[in-house]
Design an enzyme around this catalytic site. Sequence first.
Site, PDB file in Angstrom:
ATOM      1  N   GLN A  39      -4.420  -1.692   9.759  1.00 16.21           N
ATOM      2  CA  GLN A  39      -4.380  -3.014   9.118  1.00 16.21           C
ATOM      3  C   GLN A  39      -4.917  -4.079  10.065  1.00 16.21           C
ATOM      4  O   GLN A  39      -4.555  -4.131  11.237  1.00 16.21           O
ATOM      5  CB  GLN A  39      -2.927  -3.337   8.695  1.00 16.21           C
ATOM      6  CG  GLN A  39      -2.775  -4.606   7.878  1.00 16.21           C
ATOM      7  CD  GLN A  39      -3.429  -4.536   6.493  1.00 16.21           C
ATOM      8  OE1 GLN A  39      -3.630  -3.466   5.931  1.00 16.21           O
ATOM      9  NE2 GLN A  39      -3.764  -5.686   5.950  1.00 16.21           N
ATOM     10  N   LYS A  66       0.838  -1.205   0.000  1.00 21.01           N
ATOM     11  CA  LYS A  66       0.000   0.000   0.000  1.00 21.01           C
ATOM     12  C   LYS A  66       0.874   1.257   0.000  1.00 21.01           C
ATOM     13  O   LYS A  66       0.623   2.202  -0.755  1.00 21.01           O
ATOM     14  CB  LYS A  66      -0.928  -0.009   1.225  1.00 21.01           C
ATOM     15  CG  LYS A  66      -2.019  -1.083   1.131  1.00 21.01           C
ATOM     16  CD  LYS A  66      -2.804  -1.268   2.434  1.00 21.01           C
ATOM     17  CE  LYS A  66      -3.782  -2.432   2.293  1.00 21.01           C
ATOM     18  NZ  LYS A  66      -4.555  -2.718   3.518  1.00 21.01           N
ATOM     19  N   ASP A  87     -10.892   2.667   4.174  1.00 19.02           N
ATOM     20  CA  ASP A  87     -11.160   1.229   4.059  1.00 19.02           C
ATOM     21  C   ASP A  87     -12.657   0.962   3.882  1.00 19.02           C
ATOM     22  O   ASP A  87     -13.053  -0.143   3.504  1.00 19.02           O
ATOM     23  CB  ASP A  87     -10.724   0.513   5.350  1.00 19.02           C
ATOM     24  CG  ASP A  87      -9.402  -0.224   5.193  1.00 19.02           C
ATOM     25  OD1 ASP A  87      -9.067  -0.608   4.063  1.00 19.02           O
ATOM     26  OD2 ASP A  87      -8.725  -0.424   6.222  1.00 19.02           O
TER      27      ASP A  87
END
Length: 293
Positions: A96, A52, A119
């Site tokens: 994460q 990412k 997200d």
Amino acid sequence: MTILDGKNLAHEIKQEIAAEVAQIKAMGGNVPHLAAVLVGDNPASQAYVRNKVNSCDECGFESTLIKKDDSISEEELLEIVNDLNENPDIDGFIVQLPLPKHIDESKVTLAIDHRKDVDGFHPINFGRMAQGLSSYLPATPFGILQMLERYNIETQGKHCVILGRSNIVGTPMGILLSRKAYPGNCTVTLTHSRTADISNQVRRGDIVIAAIGVAHFVTADMIKEGAVVIDVGMNRIEDPTRKRGYRLVGDVDYDNVAPKCSFITPVPGGVGPMTVTSLLLNTLKASRKEIYG
Ligand code: GUN
């Protein structure tokens, strides 16, 4: 049979994003800035976050990586989330997952300011998505939509069978593909571990999306001739011929299923790379304040 080449498509989309960022920079605009919080040393999570951050570099985004030991307390992590919520330099951020067991993931997700939730995991974004309002879409379903769209795959009136009901893949995918939109207008069957006779359900699918995390679960006998098969699985299986002792395989028995398909995603190189483009597109939207002003 056409292979849905996520690697190549993600590369193309990243080039388009990079061109937009170059234009933003030339106009003296706000350069998108993504932050990622990584807790612990889970190798898969480390690899995902590295990818990412590297993708941010490729597209000209700014990025900030916050790494913490897995001994971090829930309270300390919530403080980091709060700081990122309040930091005007950060357009969007992710924490994460998975988190260590002593940390309540849903508490952390709820603590993220929905305006920076690139997200798309916060219930406000999920709820807006479910009602067809603009929102940050979760990375994997959004990546799959981009793939269906870029390959001009017909979805209207198709029967889509999804395997797996997770909050981040199966459930949002079902909502998105049943919307009145393109891609969408599907009739969706959402299957899971308690579905009776799952093989017969999957066999009815014109589009099959496998997201259950069981290596090679979907076999050729479950697939209708000409189906579109999307494999979200990323499972490690032992392979002594590989230096690292394992290889990655999907939820689909690719070699035997592929000959029956009209389109199929490989693993790796299918859905995986597309999830990163989703995150970049959401961060670009956040930096432009497109959704929440
Ligand atoms: N773990 C697996 N997939 C994801 C994702 O899309 N976002 C975050 N934050 N964690 C994940």
